[in-house]
Design a protein around this motif. Structure first.
Motif: not given
Ligand code: 5AD
Ligand code: SF4
Length: 442
Positions: A26-27, A32-35, A109-110, A139-140
């Motif tokens: 999510e972060a 601009g990343y998709v899984a 990692y945030h 992150l929320q």
């Protein structure tokens, strides 16, 4: 707008890493990343690692070795190591494996989007801080991806127990509880997206003591469970992993009268020998553990028990091991994990004499697992004929079949319509197979 970049995350280790991997995705979504679920077409590969035993840590280095040809073919590919190996070994990882661009520990990692930007400019990035700002808070603000009916929710992190064999207090740091209001709002958000079951995560989850929503407090895990139980649409609450010394009376009571709290308890004991428990710094005896189990069962007789065991801890004799088997006989576990002791650098036990021969430890593990497997099978078999709640999660392997988890966490498949996926239904168990139960809708 450029084309979306693809992110592949490989997750090792515990459920908290699964949760963390989702948050990392999510972060990076904001960058601009998709899984993707394929490493070979990813623009960034993250290995979210586990350091609990030596084998788990070594896996990371062999996986990095396997990524070499991919990186040679596509120098733009970014490779990162996250999680507990990143925290414990830091720069050593980049020294050992120069193809790594980025190393980030579980508390920072945030900051991945900023780190990714530095890597894109051709730098290496390393962050193993325990920062002041709250990663969950940061992150929320990101939307959480669509998901199945069961979700993990981290409520507590770190551990102050310092069991002599364990790296967790060093890699995950001191015990910290998230404020209850944030957990409640994250849970409401999950429910609004179809989640019906949350598993509250923490290395020492029953030590939870987060700020109460109204300021007075702190809330215990039992308070939190009752607070969550009031959320309409949330049907099931679980939690893992617990320490026997934090099994407070209000939590035991919640198992008796809070319907949404599932009758399942993962309560590791590690050994049944008082001598070894003392050497492990567990701060309780075998008798105290058994008395605790008796008190829990007195208030929730059908509760399913699960545990963790270590064989071959330094100094463990045959007699110590027999006491572990005796404790297992006395408890009757429905499920359990067991490991050969693995010395971890920096932990007190790693320095100790009394090394147990590997062949001896292997044989002890075999006997212990044979006993646990017998108990597990018998507990599962005893479900036949009973009625249980099942939360259906996905279609089964056979057409017209759906599968889900029972209240006791057994996998259950039944003939039934797909539209029950995401719902809890009563099921009568009709058969026990090797690793699941077959049932029919009532
Ligand atoms: N060696 C073997 N097992 C370990 N565990 C933790 N540290 C070690 C170690 N050094 C096991 C414990 C713990 C579980 C998560 O992993 O049983 O409960
Ligand atoms: Fe490790 Fe659990 Fe002991 Fe904490 S309580 S040190 S996490 S084994």
């Amino acid at each position: 707008m450029g084309e979306a970049k693809k992110l592949f995350i490989k997750t090792y280790g515990c459920q908290m890493n699964v949760y963390d991997s989702e948050r990392m995705a999510e972060a990076l979504g904001g960058a601009g990343y998709v899984a993707t679920d394929r490493a070979d077409d990813a623009d960034m590969i993250l290995l979210n690692t586990c350091h609990i035993r030596e084998k788990a840590a070594e896996k990371v280095y062999s996986e990095l070795g396997r990524l070499k040809p991919l990186k040679a073919e596509r120098p733009d590919l970014k490779i990162g190591v996250t999680g507990c190996v990143a925290q414990a070994e830091g720069e050593e990882i980049m020294r050992r494996q120069p193809l790594v661009d980025l190393v980030v520990g579980p508390q920072s990692y945030h900051r991945l989007p900023q780190m990714e930007a530095r890597v894109a400019e051709g730098h290496k990035a390393l962050d193993t801080d325990f920062p002041e700002e709250d990663k969950f808070e940061t992150l929320q603000k990101r939307p959480r991806a669509a998901r199945g009916p069961s979700a993990f929710l981290t409520v507590q992190e770190g551990c102050d127990k310092f069991c002599a064999f364990c790296v967790v207090p060093y890699t995950r740091g001191a015990e910290v509880s998230r404020p209850a209001a944030r957990i409640l709002s994250e849970a409401r958000d999950l429910v609004s997206r179809g989640v019906r079951e949350v598993t509250l995560l923490g290395q020492n989850v029953n030590a939870y003591h987060g700020a109460a929503p109204e300021g007075e407090g702190p809330w215990s895990l039992a308070d939190l469970a009752r607070g969550l139980a009031a959320i309409e649409g949330l049907e099931r609450i679980r939690y893992t992993t617990s320490h026997p010394n934090d099994m407070a009376d209000d939590l035991i009571q919640a198992h008796a009268d809070c319907d949404k709290l599932m009758p399942y308890l993962h309560l590791p004991v590690q050994s049944g020998s008082d001598r070894i428990l003392k050497a492990m710094n567990r701060k309780h005896t075998a008798r105290q553990y058994l008395d605790l189990i008796a008190r829990i069962r007195a208030r929730r007789p059908d509760i399913m028990l699960s545990g963790d065991f270590i064989v071959g801890f330094p100094g463990e004799t045959d007699e110590d091991f027999e006491q572990t088997l005796a404790l297992i006989e006395a408890v009757n576990y429905g499920q359990a994990y067991s490991f050969k002791y693995s010395p971890r650098p920096g932990t007190p036990a790693a320095e100790r004499a009394g090394h147990v021969d590997d062949a001896v430890a292997t044989e002890r593990l075999r006997r212990l697992q044979a006993l646990l497997e017998r108990q597990q099978k018998a507990v599962q078999q005893a479900m036949v004929g009973r009625e249980v709640g099942v939360l259906f999660e996905k279609p089964g392997r056979m057409p017209g079949q759906i599968v889900g988890k029972s209240d006791y966490l057994h996998a259950v498949h039944v003939p039934g319509p797909q539209d029950l996926i995401g719902q809890v239904r009563r099921v009568r168990i009709v058969e026990s197979t090797s690793n699941s139960l077959a049932g029919e809708l009532i």
